[in-house]
Each structure stands twice: as structure tokens, then as C-alpha cells.
Design an enzyme around this catalytic site. Structure first.
Site, PDB file in Angstrom:
ATOM      1  N   ASP A   1     -93.781  67.861  98.922  1.00  0.00           N
ATOM      2  CA  ASP A   1     -92.845  67.972  98.493  1.00  0.00           C
ATOM      3  C   ASP A   1     -92.705  66.462  98.161  1.00  0.00           C
ATOM      4  O   ASP A   1     -93.299  65.429  99.146  1.00  0.00           O
ATOM      5  CB  ASP A   1     -91.572  68.522  98.876  1.00  0.00           C
ATOM      6  CG  ASP A   1     -90.615  67.847 100.105  1.00  0.00           C
ATOM      7  OD1 ASP A   1     -91.324  67.163 100.906  1.00  0.00           O
ATOM      8  OD2 ASP A   1     -89.690  67.061 100.560  1.00  0.00           O
TER       9      ASP A   1
ATOM     10  N   GLU B   1     -90.122  68.244 103.357  1.00  0.00           N
ATOM     11  CA  GLU B   1     -89.601  66.767 104.091  1.00  0.00           C
ATOM     12  C   GLU B   1     -88.432  64.967 104.249  1.00  0.00           C
ATOM     13  O   GLU B   1     -88.173  64.952 104.817  1.00  0.00           O
ATOM     14  CB  GLU B   1     -91.588  66.878 104.467  1.00  0.00           C
ATOM     15  CG  GLU B   1     -90.871  65.263 105.527  1.00  0.00           C
ATOM     16  CD  GLU B   1     -91.135  64.084 105.620  1.00  0.00           C
ATOM     17  OE1 GLU B   1     -90.989  63.087 106.118  1.00  0.00           O
ATOM     18  OE2 GLU B   1     -91.359  63.292 104.300  1.00  0.00           O
TER      19      GLU B   1
HETATM   20 ZN   LIG Z   1     -94.039  61.556 103.167  1.00  0.00          ZN
END
Ligand SMILES: [Zn+2]
Length: 411
Positions: free
Chosen positions: A82, A177
Site C-alpha cells: 500500500d 502498513e
Molecule cells: Zn513504508
């Protein structure tokens, strides 16, 4: 190898994988699976025959051991797919400055966006490099698609060079993340790794074994509400109380006034009406004691302020967020030692850094998979000025290959 990592990177960055903290689903945005599916196809085509996407959007794959030794630990190499919600990741148009000869880089899609040498002195080390940027209207997504591309390129290299002996290597690509949920649904049993590395750091040669320790604090204030016309000597406006607390925070303990190893108290939210107000904070430090003393300081300030408002009350709630992964990594010094050796063999001077933030690795370390962070080569993360050089990505590929060798040799 050279063409391969940059070609892969350029393919990945044009796929929008922005995560979304307001979404409750996992992954937070379905579009992250678009990259996941492409990665599975690419891994299968280079010979990672068990590569697959799971229902949470994670990609798993294995490079089987080719060494007769059975004492080599299983190593996980991880990156996140992401990109940060801070800046648009839609319609990324990567640009390449080939054979960079120094000077500021003006981005073609927005002439106000300039990557300045004064702000990014690392550019001075990149003379002759091919530097990839966005066109200035979006972020680039080197965080962490550089890491993703490096892992796939290293996997291809290891599979094509069976004379390089290594143990079992597990590949893991995570979602979300950037919104702190990167490892929520990782199946550690299925992964079956002993130690791990995230390829999610910055400058070439850097290795990180420390993250912040992090807590959140919520302060709820109940004031004394009364009609303003009859308020004399009686009203205790919760908005004013909240303002007094913020006003007393030490100025030298803020994100904007600290660097290196100093932590901070950072107000992230304030809301209120006359009868009640709410303050949200994040507290950061590299040590548990530093964290606790900052929380004690904040509570003391609150208590002191409340003395002037005898009819009002407050609650003070601390929530643990994550802890410095060094605590775990210090128990397994070979994780860092082998990374340092791999970086050196890949032709760089290793540099140990600490992260003023958290990574998937800090969470994984406390979930039972001790995990350090290695550079992916990107700079100016989460901004339209993000950049990465092809040569630095190649060095990261080499570092992964050397790391696989070092673990095999020394086990
Ligand atoms: Zn990163």
C-alpha cells in the site's frame, strides 16, 4: 538484474494501492489486491511455484532451500504494497532522470514541485544515477514498491543462479502498513519463518533495528456549564481547560522541535463544548522510561491545570500502541550482524539508524518474528517529491542475495 528491478518498479507504481484508515475492511481498499494479483503472476512466472494471494490481500511465496545444511533458519523478506493516505496515489506517472548530473529536479506535472539538493543532500551521492520521480501531482510510491520490486528481482536472481546456496526464504507482501494494520492478519504459522527483514528503509546502506515505543493518551474533561449571563464565578468552560493544558505543553518536546533519539508529546486531536472537551495525544520515545516520564509529565500538567477548576473533573487514559523492536532484536544479534555483512558485501558502508516511527517489523518482532528493517532506497516518503534511484534499488537486490548467502554460510 539492472533492468529488471526498475522495470518491475515502474510496473507496480502505476497501480493505485492507497490504503484508507477510515475503512473497516481488510484490506482497507480492494484495489490493493490489483497489485497483489500482478505480483502473484510475476512470482509464478519466475518459478516461485506456491505464490498466492490470501483472502486478506497478503501475498505469500517460497524460494525453497537448495543447501544440504538443515541448520539454516527460515528467513522472511517482507515489504508493503500500500501507499500512504497523505498524498494522492492515483494516476502515478513515473519520470526518469537518466544519468543525473547534479542540481535541483523540477517535476514536469507541477512546476512548483522541486526536489532541491539543499533539502535532499543525498542527491550529491547520486551523480550518474537514474533517478525515478513522480510528475509532481502524486506521490511516487517508492515506499514501499521499491522494496516489493527488490524482493521479486532478488527472488528471480536466486532462482536463476542455483549455484548460490541458501536456506528457505519466505516472501511476504502486506497491505495497509501505512495505516498501522499491516500485520494484523499475517498467518505466522503458515509463514513458518524464524527471522525476518522488512525492505522499507531509506538511504542505501542503512539498517534499522530500533523504532519508537508508542502510546496514545486520551484526556476527557468535564467542565461546569451554565448560562453565560449567570456564569460569574461559577462557569468552568471545558474548552478553556483543554486550551490551558495544550498551552502548558513543553515546546521543546514536540515533533517539530525534536530529532535523533529525543521523543515527544504530540496533540493529535481536540474537540469540545462548554461542558466537556476531549484531547488526544500520541507519545513517542525510544525507551520505556522516556515514554512513562512523558506520560507522567502530561498527567501532572493536567492535574495542575485542574486545580484552577475545582468543579470540573477529568479522566486520563493511556493506550499502548507499539514497542521498540530493539528489545526483541537484541536477543538475536545475528539478525543485524548478518545484515551488516550483506550490505558490506553489496559494496556499501553499512549505517545503523533508528526509525522515528514504527514498521511492520516492530509489530512482527513482538508477535514472535524478530524482524529488522533494511533500506529500499527511497527518499522524501509520503510526498510528491518522493524519489529513488535505479542503482540504489539494484544495491538493495544485491543486499538480499548476499543476506541469503551469509545466513547459509554462517548456519
Ligand atoms: Zn513504508
Amino acid at each position: 538484474m539492472a533492468a529488471s528491478v526498475t522495470d518491475r518498479f515502474l510496473r507496480y507504481v502505476v497501480i493505485d494501492t492507497q490504503s484508507d484508515a477510515s475503512s473497516k475492511s481488510q484490506p482497507s481498499t480492494e484495489k490493493q489486491k490489483d497489485l497483489g494479483r500482478l505480483l502473484v503472476d510475476e512470482l509464478l512466472s519466475i518459478g516461485v511455484s506456491d505464490a498466492h494471494l490470501d483472502e486478506h490481500g497478503y501475498v505469500y511465496g517460497t524460494i525453497p532451500s537448495n543447501t544440504p545444511k538443515n541448520s539454516v533458519p527460515v528467513i522472511c523478506i517482507c515489504a508493503h504494497m500500500d501507499t500512504a493516505p497523505d498524498f494522492s496515489g492515483t494516476n502515478v506517472k513515473p519520470q526518469i532522470v537518466r544519468n543525473y548530473q547534479g542540481g535541483d529536479i523540477r517535476l514536469p506535472g507541477d512546476s512548483t514541485r522541486v526536489i532541491r539538493v539543499a533539502d535532499h543532500p543525498v542527491l550529491k551521492d547520486m551523480i550518474g544515477h537514474d533517478i525515478v520521480t513522480s510528475d509532481g501531482t502524486t506521490l511516487l510510491g517508492a515506499d514501499d514498491k521499491a522494496g516489493v520490486a527488490e524482493i521479486v528481482a532478488a527472488a528471480e536472481f536466486l532462482i536463476n543462479n542455483p549455484d548460490i546456496k541458501h536456506g528457505t526464504i519466505r516472501i511476504l507482501f502486506t497491505t495497509d502498513e501505512e495505516i498501522g494494520r499491516g500485520v494484523d492478519k499475517v498467518d505466522l504459522k503458515k509463514l513458518g519463518a524464524d527471522f525476518g527483514y522488512t525492505m522499507d528503509g531509506g538511504a542505501a546502506g542503512s539498517i534499522e533495528d530500533e523504532t519508537f515505543s508508542a502510546d496514545a493518551v486520551e484526556i476527557a474533561i468535564t467542565g461546569v456549564a451554565i448560562h453565560p449571563g449567570q456564569a460569574y464565578g461559577r462557569m468552568e468552560n471545558a474548552i478553556r481547560i483543554a486550551g490551558d493544558i495544550i498551552g502548558r505543553l513543553p515546546r521543546d518536546m514536540a515533533p517539530e522541535t525534536t530529532k535523533g533519539r529525543d521523543g515527544f508529546i504530540h496533540p493529535t486531536g481536540a474537540s469540545g463544548v462548554m461542558e466537556k472537551a476531549h484531547l488526544s495525544f500520541i507519545i513517542r520515545d525510544f525507551t520505556e522510561e522516556g515514554l512513562k516520564s512523558k506520560e507522567a509529565l502530561l498527567e501532572n500538567i493536567t492535574r495542575e491545570v485542574m486545580k484552577s477548576y475545582p468543579g470540573s473533573s477529568y479522566t486520563f487514559t493511556v493506550k499502548e500502541q507499539y514497542r521498540n523492536m530493539k528489545e526483541v532484536l537484541d536477543r538475536h544479534p545475528e539478525i543485524i550482524e548478518h545484515a551488516v555483512e550483506a550490505v558490506r558485501r553489496a559494496g556499501m558502508e553499512p549505517r545503523r539508524d533508528s526509525i522515528r516511527g514504527g514498521t511492520d517489523g516492530s509489530r512482527l518482532s513482538f508477535m514472535g518474528l524478530p524482524c529488522a528493517n533494511i533500506f529500499a532506497g527511497g527518499h522524501a516518503f509520503h510526498s510528491p517529491l518522493e524519489f529513488v534511484s535505479s542503482q540504489d534499488m539494484e544495491k538493495a537486490v544485491k543486499t538480499i542475495v548476499e543476506l541469503a548467502k551469509v545466513w547459509e554460510e554462517r548456519s
